[in-house]
Design an enzyme around this catalytic site. Structure first.
Site, mmCIF file in Angstrom:
data_model
loop_
_atom_site.group_PDB
_atom_site.id
_atom_site.type_symbol
_atom_site.label_atom_id
_atom_site.label_comp_id
_atom_site.label_asym_id
_atom_site.label_seq_id
_atom_site.Cartn_x
_atom_site.Cartn_y
_atom_site.Cartn_z
ATOM 1 N N ARG A 70 -48.923 11.238 -70.999
ATOM 2 C CA ARG A 70 -47.817 10.518 -71.624
ATOM 3 C C ARG A 70 -48.244 9.123 -72.099
ATOM 4 N NH1 ARG A 70 -45.436 7.977 -73.885
ATOM 5 N NH2 ARG A 70 -43.304 7.242 -73.948
ATOM 6 N N CYS A 130 -34.747 15.612 -57.054
ATOM 7 C CA CYS A 130 -36.126 15.617 -57.555
ATOM 8 C C CYS A 130 -36.190 15.726 -59.083
ATOM 9 C CB CYS A 130 -36.885 16.780 -56.932
ATOM 10 S SG CYS A 130 -38.557 16.911 -57.580
ATOM 11 N N ASP A 137 -36.895 5.399 -66.331
ATOM 12 C CA ASP A 137 -37.780 6.285 -67.072
ATOM 13 C C ASP A 137 -36.962 6.742 -68.277
ATOM 14 O OD1 ASP A 137 -40.269 7.557 -67.309
ATOM 15 O OD2 ASP A 137 -40.272 7.966 -65.146
ATOM 16 N N CYS A 182 -36.370 17.002 -51.914
ATOM 17 C CA CYS A 182 -35.399 15.941 -52.172
ATOM 18 C C CYS A 182 -34.392 16.474 -53.179
ATOM 19 C CB CYS A 182 -36.088 14.719 -52.760
ATOM 20 S SG CYS A 182 -37.625 14.300 -51.928
ATOM 21 N N ASP A 213 -33.304 9.534 -62.379
ATOM 22 C CA ASP A 213 -33.438 10.244 -63.655
ATOM 23 C C ASP A 213 -32.232 11.147 -63.893
ATOM 24 O OD1 ASP A 213 -35.891 9.144 -64.351
ATOM 25 O OD2 ASP A 213 -36.985 10.610 -63.135
HETATM 26 S S1 SF4 Z 1 -41.874 16.251 -55.821
HETATM 27 FE FE1 SF4 Z 1 -39.648 16.143 -55.726
HETATM 28 S S2 SF4 Z 1 -39.035 17.311 -53.899
HETATM 29 FE FE2 SF4 Z 1 -41.230 16.910 -53.752
HETATM 30 S S3 SF4 Z 1 -41.356 15.051 -52.484
HETATM 31 FE FE3 SF4 Z 1 -41.368 14.407 -54.659
HETATM 32 S S4 SF4 Z 1 -39.228 13.990 -55.174
HETATM 33 FE FE4 SF4 Z 1 -39.267 15.168 -53.264
#
Ligand code: SF4
Length: 412
Positions: free
Chosen positions: A137, A157, A355, A154, A318
Site C-alpha cells: 500500500r 477485527c 485508516d 477480536c 475501521d
Molecule cells: S488479526 Fe484481528 S482477530 Fe486477530 S488479533 Fe488482530 S485484530 Fe484480533
C-alpha cells in the site's frame, strides 16, 4: 473495578484513585482451571487446545451471558470464529455486562447488523495485493500476511473477512510468491509480518520465514504485528525470544486496548521480548464500552510504558461490517488525545489515526493546536489552553530584523 483509596490519600481527586487502581498489575489467575497443573497452564499449546470455541462452553462458564451475547455466540461463525484462551477468559468479569474485556471477545448479535457505510475490506487491502497475502500500500513497505489464525478473535477485527475463515474467504498465503515479490521489488525496505497472528507459528516455521527475509539485501527492517502477548503470554518463551533476537533490527507491535489486559503475566512476557532487544510498540483501537474514556486511556498508556512498550497508534475503529456497536466517535478520540498531550509523558502519547476508508492509508488526526497561521506568524495554544505567538520565517532566518546598532546600557 477499582477500590476507592481517596480516604487514605486525603485530597486525591477520584479520577486519580481510579487511575492508580487501573495501573495495578494483577495476575489473570486460574479461575475455572485451578486443577490444571502449572506445566499445562503455562504451556501455550495447552492454552490453544483448551480455548472456548462454542456457545455451549461459553454458557457453561458464563451463565450470565446477555440475550445479545447468547444470540451472537450461537451465530459466532457468521463473521468471525469464537475463540478465547482460558488465560484471557479469566480477565472477563462475568458479573459486569459492561466489562471491557467481554466486549472485545464475546460475540454479539449486533455483528450481524451492517450499516450502509460499512465494508468487508475497509482498508482496501485486497485491491493493493500484487500477490495473494502481500499488501503493498505504501511505497517502501509491505504487509506480509502469514496466517488467517489468531489465538483469540477480536470482534471488531479489520481483517475479519479472512481471519478465522469463518466467512469462507479461503486464505492461502503463498510464501514463495510473497518472498519473490519482495526480492524483486527493491523499494521494499520494511516488511511487517501479520495476519492472523505470526506468533502462532512454531519457532522453527517462523524462523524459516525470518531467515529468508533477512537474506534479502534491501530489506532493512522487520516487524511483527501480534496480539499473542495479550491473549497468550505463555507463547513468549525464552526460546522464542532467543530466536527473534537473531533477526534484528526487528520490532514487535502488540495490540492491547485496556489496562486490565496488562497483567503480571503480560508484563513478564513483554519484559522477555524487551530483554531480547526488541523495541515494542502498542496499537490500540478506540472502542465504545472499552477505552472511550480519558482516564482509562491514560492508565493504559502509562501502564504500557511500565511494560516497556511505547504507545504507538490509537486507531479510529475501521468501518468493518458489523462493528457499529463498538465504534466510538472521532470527536471522542480527539477529546482523549487532548487529555493526554501535555498531561502525561510525551512517550506515552500515541498518534490517533484514521485508516482512510477504501485504502487511503493512515491519516493522523490531531486536536487543533495551531489556531491560525500566515506568512508572518503562527498562533498556537498549549495543553492548558494558553495562547502563544511564534514568528514565522519561511527560509529559516529570524523574522524580526536584527537591530543595526546595539545600544549599550548606560553604566551608573
Ligand atoms: S488479526 Fe484481528 S482477530 Fe486477530 S488479533 Fe488482530 S485484530 Fe484480533
Amino acid at each position: 473495578m477499582h477500590s476507592d483509596t481517596s480516604a487514605e490519600n486525603g485530597d486525591e481527586p477520584p479520577s486519580y484513585s481510579i487511575l492508580k487502581s487501573l495501573k495495578q498489575f494483577r495476575s489473570a489467575g486460574r479461575g475455572f482451571w485451578s486443577d490444571v497443573p502449572d506445566s499445562a497452564w503455562n504451556d501455550w499449546r495447552w492454552q490453544l487446545q483448551h480455548r472456548i470455541t462454542n456457545v455451549e462452553q461459553l454458557q457453561r462458564l458464563m451463565p450470565t451471558l446477555t440475550p445479545e451475547e447468547f444470540a451472537g455466540a450461537t451465530l459466532a461463525n457468521h463473521k468471525l470464529a469464537l475463540a478465547i484462551t482460558p488465560y484471557f477468559f479469566n480477565l472477563i468479569d462475568p458479573a459486569d455486562e459492561n466489562c471491557p474485556i467481554r466486549w472485545q471477545v464475546i460475540p454479539r448479535i449486533e455483528e450481524t447488523h451492517t450499516a450502509p457505510w460499512e465494508m468487508t475490506d475497509p482498508c482496501g487491502e485486497d485491491a493493493h495485493s500484487p500477490v495473494p497475502g502481500l499488501v503493498h500500500r505504501y511505497p517502501d513497505r509491505v504487509l506480509f500476511l502469514v496466517t488467517d489464525r489468531c489465538a483469540a478473535y477480536c470482534r471488531y477485527c479489520t481483517r475479519s473477512r479472512l481471519v478465522s475463515n469463518a466467512s469462507g474467504y479461503d486464505f492461502h498465503p503463498q510464501f514463495d510468491k510473497q518472498l519473490e515479490y519482495i526480492r524483486n521489488t527493491a523499494s521494499v525496505r520494511d516488511v511487517l509480518l501479520s495476519g492472523g497472528d505470526p506468533l502462532l507459528f512454531s519457532d522453527e516455521r517462523l524462523e524459516h520465514l525470518l531467515r529468508q527475509l533477512r537474506a534479502i539485501p534491501h530489506v532493512e527492517f522487520l516487524r511483527i504485528g501480534t496480539r499473542i502477548p495479550i491473549f497468550l503470554p505463555q507463547r513468549i518463551t525464552p526460546q522464542l525470544c532467543a530466536m527473534l533476537k537473531k533477526y534484528h533490527p526487528l520490532f514487535v507491535s502488540i495490540h492491547s486496548n485496556h489496562p486490565r489486559e496488562l497483567t503480571t503475566e503480560v508484563r513478564d512476557a513483554l519484559g522477555r521480548l524487551a530483554d531480547a532487544g526488541i523495541p515494542l510498540g502498542n496499537q490500540s483501537v478506540l472502542l465504545r464500552h472499552v477505552n472511550d474514556d480519558a482516564t482509562v486511556t491514560k492508565a493504559h498508556v502509562q501502564k504500557l510504558l511500565m511494560c516497556r512498550v511505547k504507545p504507538y497508534y490509537i486507531y479510529q475503529c475501521d468501518l468493518i461490517s458489523g462493528s457499529a456497536h463498538l465504534r466510538a466517535s472521532v470527536r471522542q478520540g480527539l477529546e482523549i488525545m487532548e487529555q493526554l498531550r501535555g498531561h502525561t509523558t510525551g512517550y506515552a502519547v500515541p498518534q490517533f489515526v484514521i485508516d482512510a476508508p477504501g485504502g487511503g492509508g493512515k491519516v493522523p488526526v490531531n486536536p487543533d493546536y495551531v489556531l491560525s497561521r500566515n506568512a508572518a506568524r503562527v498562533v498556537i495554544r498549549n495543553y492548558e489552553g494558553k495562547i502563544f505567538e511564534y514568528p514565522e520565517a519561511a527560509d529559516g532566518t529570524p523574522l524580526m530584523p536584527a537591530p543595526t546598532e546595539i545600544e549599550e546600557p548606560e553604566l551608573v
